[in-house]
Design a protein around this motif. Structure first.
Motif, short mmCIF file in Angstrom:
data_model
loop_
_atom_site.label_atom_id
_atom_site.label_comp_id
_atom_site.label_asym_id
_atom_site.label_seq_id
_atom_site.Cartn_x
_atom_site.Cartn_y
_atom_site.Cartn_z
N LYS A 1 1.61 -11.87 1.43
CA LYS A 1 1.24 -11.67 0.03
C LYS A 1 2.36 -10.87 -0.61
N ASP A 2 2.92 -11.40 -1.69
CA ASP A 2 4.08 -10.79 -2.32
C ASP A 2 3.81 -10.49 -3.79
N ASP A 3 2.60 -10.06 -4.11
CA ASP A 3 2.25 -9.90 -5.52
C ASP A 3 2.18 -8.45 -6.00
N GLN A 4 2.40 -7.48 -5.09
CA GLN A 4 2.35 -6.09 -5.55
C GLN A 4 2.98 -5.15 -4.52
N GLY A 5 3.83 -4.26 -4.96
CA GLY A 5 4.42 -3.24 -4.09
C GLY A 5 5.03 -3.81 -2.83
N TYR A 6 4.68 -3.22 -1.71
CA TYR A 6 5.13 -3.74 -0.43
C TYR A 6 4.52 -5.10 -0.18
N GLN A 7 5.27 -5.96 0.49
CA GLN A 7 4.70 -7.22 0.92
C GLN A 7 3.66 -6.93 2.00
N LYS A 8 2.55 -7.65 1.96
CA LYS A 8 1.48 -7.49 2.95
C LYS A 8 1.49 -8.72 3.85
N LEU A 9 1.55 -8.49 5.15
CA LEU A 9 1.66 -9.58 6.11
C LEU A 9 0.43 -9.67 7.01
N GLN A 10 0.19 -10.87 7.48
CA GLN A 10 -0.71 -11.07 8.62
C GLN A 10 0.18 -11.57 9.74
N ASN B 1 -2.87 -7.20 6.75
CA ASN B 1 -2.61 -6.17 5.75
C ASN B 1 -1.53 -5.19 6.22
N ILE B 2 -0.49 -5.71 6.87
CA ILE B 2 0.61 -4.91 7.39
C ILE B 2 1.72 -4.85 6.35
N ASP B 3 2.21 -3.65 6.06
CA ASP B 3 3.32 -3.49 5.12
C ASP B 3 4.62 -3.98 5.74
N ARG B 4 5.46 -4.61 4.91
CA ARG B 4 6.80 -5.00 5.34
C ARG B 4 7.81 -4.20 4.53
N LEU B 5 8.62 -3.42 5.22
CA LEU B 5 9.66 -2.65 4.56
C LEU B 5 10.93 -3.47 4.47
N GLN B 6 11.63 -3.36 3.33
CA GLN B 6 12.88 -4.08 3.12
C GLN B 6 13.96 -3.11 2.67
N ASN B 7 15.21 -3.49 2.88
CA ASN B 7 16.32 -2.67 2.43
C ASN B 7 16.33 -2.59 0.91
N GLY C 1 17.28 -2.86 -2.73
CA GLY C 1 18.16 -3.77 -3.46
C GLY C 1 18.14 -5.20 -2.95
N PHE C 2 17.48 -5.42 -1.83
CA PHE C 2 17.39 -6.77 -1.25
C PHE C 2 15.92 -7.13 -1.11
N THR C 3 15.60 -8.37 -1.44
CA THR C 3 14.23 -8.81 -1.25
C THR C 3 14.23 -10.28 -0.85
N SER C 4 13.25 -10.65 -0.07
CA SER C 4 13.08 -12.04 0.35
C SER C 4 11.63 -12.24 0.73
N VAL C 5 11.23 -13.48 0.82
CA VAL C 5 9.88 -13.82 1.25
C VAL C 5 10.02 -14.76 2.45
N PRO C 6 9.81 -14.26 3.66
CA PRO C 6 9.95 -15.12 4.83
C PRO C 6 8.86 -16.18 4.88
N LYS C 7 9.15 -17.25 5.58
CA LYS C 7 8.19 -18.34 5.74
C LYS C 7 7.25 -18.05 6.90
N ALA C 8 6.08 -18.67 6.87
CA ALA C 8 5.16 -18.57 8.00
C ALA C 8 5.86 -19.10 9.25
N GLY C 9 5.63 -18.43 10.37
CA GLY C 9 6.28 -18.80 11.61
C GLY C 9 7.53 -18.00 11.92
N ILE D 1 4.05 -1.04 10.78
CA ILE D 1 4.84 -1.66 9.72
C ILE D 1 5.76 -2.71 10.34
N VAL D 2 6.12 -3.69 9.54
CA VAL D 2 7.13 -4.67 9.96
C VAL D 2 8.45 -4.20 9.36
N ILE D 3 9.46 -4.05 10.21
CA ILE D 3 10.75 -3.55 9.74
C ILE D 3 11.80 -4.65 9.64
N ALA D 4 11.54 -5.83 10.21
CA ALA D 4 12.51 -6.92 10.12
C ALA D 4 11.79 -8.24 10.31
#
Length: 89
Positions: A30-39, A50-56, A58-66, A82-85
Motif C-alpha cells: 500500500k503506497d497511499d500514505q507515509g511509509y509504504q505498508k507491506l504484507q 502492515n509492515i513499514d518499508r523504509l527508503q533512502n 530522496g528516492f522512492t519506488s514501488v516494488p512488484k509483488a514477488g 521493518i523492511v529495509i530493502a
C-alpha cells in the motif's frame, strides 16, 4: 555449571538473535500514505502484514509483488519489524 546448563541459559537470546534479520517475499504493498505498508511472506511460510518499508531519502519506488525483501525485527520479534530493502530478480 556445565556446557548444557550454559546452552539452556543462552537459548532464548540465541533465538532472538537468529530472528533479527531475515529474507521475505513481498505479497502486497500500500503506497497511499507515509511509509509504504507491506504484507510479506517469510521463507518459513509465516505471513506478516502492515509492515513499514523504509527508503533512502530522496528516492522512492514501488516494488512488484514477488520481490525479495530484507526484514529486520527489532528485539527479534516479528511483531516489531521493518523492511529495509526490496529487490526484484
Amino acid at each position: 555449571m556445565d556446557i548444557k546448563d550454559l546452552l539452556k541459559i543462552i537459548a532464548p537470546l540465541q533465538r532472538k538473535i537468529m530472528l533479527m534479520v531475515g529474507r521475505a517475499v513481498l505479497a502486497t504493498i500500500k503506497d497511499d500514505q507515509g511509509y509504504q505498508k507491506l504484507q510479506i511472506s517469510f521463507l518459513s511460510g509465516d505471513i506478516a502484514g502492515n509492515i513499514d518499508r523504509l527508503q533512502n531519502y530522496g528516492f522512492t519506488s514501488v516494488p512488484k509483488a514477488g520481490a525479495d525483501a530484507i526484514f529486520v525485527c527489532i528485539g527479534g520479534s516479528h511483531d516489531n519489524g521493518i523492511v529495509i530493502a526490496c529487490d526484484d530478480k
